[in-house]
Enzyme design. Structure first.
Site, PDB file in Angstrom:
ATOM      1  CG  HIS A  40      59.193  62.058  78.122  1.00 48.12           C
ATOM      2  ND1 HIS A  40      57.350  62.542  78.286  1.00 48.12           N
ATOM      3  CD2 HIS A  40      59.303  60.844  76.892  1.00 48.12           C
ATOM      4  CE1 HIS A  40      57.182  61.203  77.149  1.00 48.12           C
ATOM      5  NE2 HIS A  40      58.025  60.189  76.765  1.00 48.12           N
ATOM      6  CD  GLU A  41      63.120  59.475  75.853  1.00 49.84           C
ATOM      7  OE1 GLU A  41      62.992  59.024  75.836  1.00 49.84           O
ATOM      8  OE2 GLU A  41      62.481  60.428  75.162  1.00 49.84           O
TER       9      GLU A  41
ATOM     10  CD  GLU B 167      56.027  57.582  73.955  1.00 48.22           C
ATOM     11  OE1 GLU B 167      56.284  58.778  74.907  1.00 48.22           O
ATOM     12  OE2 GLU B 167      56.676  56.902  73.626  1.00 48.22           O
TER      13      GLU B 167
ATOM     14  N   GLY C  49      62.332  62.771  69.031  1.00 49.27           N
ATOM     15  CA  GLY C  49      63.672  63.885  69.719  1.00 49.27           C
ATOM     16  C   GLY C  49      64.065  63.354  70.840  1.00 49.27           C
ATOM     17  CB  ALA C  50      64.775  61.760  73.123  1.00 48.09           C
ATOM     18  CG  MET C  51      64.541  54.762  71.255  1.00 45.26           C
ATOM     19  SD  MET C  51      63.047  54.747  71.320  1.00 45.26           S
ATOM     20  CE  MET C  51      62.595  52.781  72.419  1.00 45.26           C
ATOM     21  CD  GLU C  52      60.801  54.692  75.130  1.00 46.73           C
ATOM     22  OE1 GLU C  52      60.164  54.269  74.353  1.00 46.73           O
ATOM     23  OE2 GLU C  52      61.168  55.694  74.852  1.00 46.73           O
ATOM     24  CG  ASN C  53      67.336  52.663  72.651  1.00 47.39           C
ATOM     25  OD1 ASN C  53      66.243  52.021  71.785  1.00 47.39           O
ATOM     26  ND2 ASN C  53      68.125  53.344  72.623  1.00 47.39           N
TER      27      ASN C  53
ATOM     28  CG  HIS D 141      59.451  56.546  77.892  1.00 51.39           C
ATOM     29  ND1 HIS D 141      58.658  55.683  78.600  1.00 51.39           N
ATOM     30  CD2 HIS D 141      60.099  57.444  77.327  1.00 51.39           C
ATOM     31  CE1 HIS D 141      57.360  56.358  77.125  1.00 51.39           C
ATOM     32  NE2 HIS D 141      58.509  57.602  77.044  1.00 51.39           N
TER      33      HIS D 141
END
Length: 464
Positions: A315-316, A338, A280-284, A319
């Site tokens: 959510h991201e 998570e 869904g997404a990535m928290e870079n 993180h």
């Protein structure tokens, strides 16, 4: 790390590969003759290998004469060194010394949405346009460049991208400088863009996008960092769908910093929607990447999808503290990244969208979990993992996300002191994860935690 990436890419031509250079500065903790990095599907230019040391005079300033092999099973680059004395008892690398390894390599833009990968979209004239995106979590940085690809090996990264000037590169940090490179008669009109050095972070947070995307901008005003630039970006045909996520991201980062009372350490937070993505997404850190449907809102977007966009963006951003700032030492304890982010994405959505009353959804959420986990085959929240397949299996939505979120909700009154760790700390991040571990050790007889955290009492953590 000093990392240079040069993708051979034009907007209307499908890209295939890139040239790279990486220079890794490291400290030796124990005497050894072997240097092991992670690497997968990368072609190293052996003649470019160079080892230097600023403190170990025994290697004579630089060392090129060494052999290396690739362990394709464990995805290792293994370099063996010999001492000049020939004494079998002595070691080439000596504890306490600083070394630098440098190499040039060729990487391939993948089609599986991992590492540095290629994607595309069609513009308003139905013309195909290409872009480069990235996804490094959990074990994919090694597919992009040779590195120490474990979460505990945190480092600072200085990234430079050499690209055709028709395209714009974006990474974790703001652009430091961008200059044209003379390229007479060449197919490409090269531009060299250098980014500011990152904060200390794990390799799985390195991020890069090279595209012609357009952005909408805002400035968030969190109470501690004061000014954080927020960009929400996507393909040109979706420019009118970025406003909603821009508003949510701006408000969320203000609320999160206020809630945790710990500074967001970067000057920006970009949110990029890409056409293809494996999650869904990535928290870079500084460059969060989403699948388009998790970020873009059009007039046709349903209420359920709108709520999903808010929770995913929150959510991201959670993180940035849970996972990026404080990181579990190994993937055994993925649930700490998570599960807590899932809990807070519901909890803090209340601050961003109080009219939705997200807390009322918990009963339905918990009942669904009870149905899933009312059997003896339910796996433990924390597991010992060793192989890439076992690591990937840790990212299951039911246990790592849902079960942990539910356990926190059931024990909310007891968990409140964990948040207190963030709120009362000014000099150092003690890690709410560490607080959780201490509390569990003292309260391990409590039935609810014996059930939900039955295998979590030997958790170890790595903090910066």
């Amino acid at each position: 790390y000093e990392l240079t990436i040069k993708p051979y890419m034009l907007l209307n031509v499908e890209p295939d590969y890139y040239d790279g250079m990486v220079r890794i500065h490291f400290n030796c903790l124990a005497n050894t003759n072997t240097l092991t990095l992670h690497m997968k599907s990368i072609e190293v230019n052996s003649s470019s290998l160079l080892l230097t040391s600023s403190t170990d005079t025994a290697i004579g300033g630089e060392h090129r004469a060494f052999n290396w092999t690739e362990d394709t099973v464990r995805t290792f680059f293994v370099a063996e060194f010999k001492t000049t004395s020939g004494d079998a008892a002595s070691s080439f690398f000596k504890a306490g010394n600083n070394y630098t390894i440098e190499m040039r390599f060729k990487g391939f833009l993948r089609n599986d949405n991992t590492g540095f990968y290629r994607s595309f979209y069609r513009d308003a004239s139905n013309v195909t346009k290409y872009l480069i995106a990235s996804h490094m979590e959990p074990l994919n940085a090694r597919k992009a460049f040779p590195c120490f690809d474990e979460p505990s090996f945190k480092a600072k990264f200085r990234l430079t991208v050499i690209h055709d000037k028709s395209l714009t590169p974006t990474s974790n940090m703001p652009v430091k400088r961008s200059v044209a490179i003379e390229s007479v008669g060449a197919e490409y009109d090269w531009q060299e863009t250098e980014f500011d050095e990152t904060v200390t972070m794990s390799s799985y947070l390195v991020a890069l996008i090279v595209s012609d995307f357009k952005c909408k901008k805002a400035v968030a005003h969190p109470p501690l960092s004061k000014n954080v630039t927020i960009d929400v970006c996507g393909r040109t045909t979706a420019f009118d769908q970025l406003d909603y996520a821009l508003d949510i991201a701006t408000r969320a980062i203000e609320e999160l910093e206020k809630y945790f009372n710990y500074i967001y350490p970067l000057p920006k937070s970009d949110q990029y929607g890409v056409p293809t993505f494996n999650a869904g997404a990535m928290e870079n850190w500084g460059l969060i990447i989403y699948i388009e449907t998790a970020l873009f809102k059009s007039p046709a977007t349903s209420r359920a999808s709108e709520q999903s966009i808010v929770r995913i963006v929150v959510h991201e951003l959670v993180h940035q503290w849970f996972g990026n700032l404080v990181t579990a030492k190994w993937w055994d304890d993925t649930f700490l990244n998570e599960g807590f982010a899932r809990f807070f994405d519901y909890h803090l959505t209340e601050f961003v969208k109080p009219e939705w009353e997200q807390r009322k959804l918990y009963v339905e959420f918990a009942l669904n979990l009870i149905n899933q986990f009312s059997n003896e085959n339910t796996r433990a929240i924390s597991n010992i993992v060793n192989t890439p397949a076992e690591v990937s299996a840790q990212f299951d939505s039911a246990v790592t996300y849902g079960k942990v979120r539910s356990s926190i909700q059931l024990s909310l009154n007891k968990i409140r002191f964990i948040v207190h760790c963030f709120k009362t700390t000014t000099k150092r991040v003690p890690s709410c994860f560490a607080c959780l571990t201490i509390w569990l050790a003292r309260r391990r007889s409590r039935e609810v935690f014996r059930y939900f955290f039955s295998s979590c009492f030997q958790i170890t953590f790595f903090f910066f």
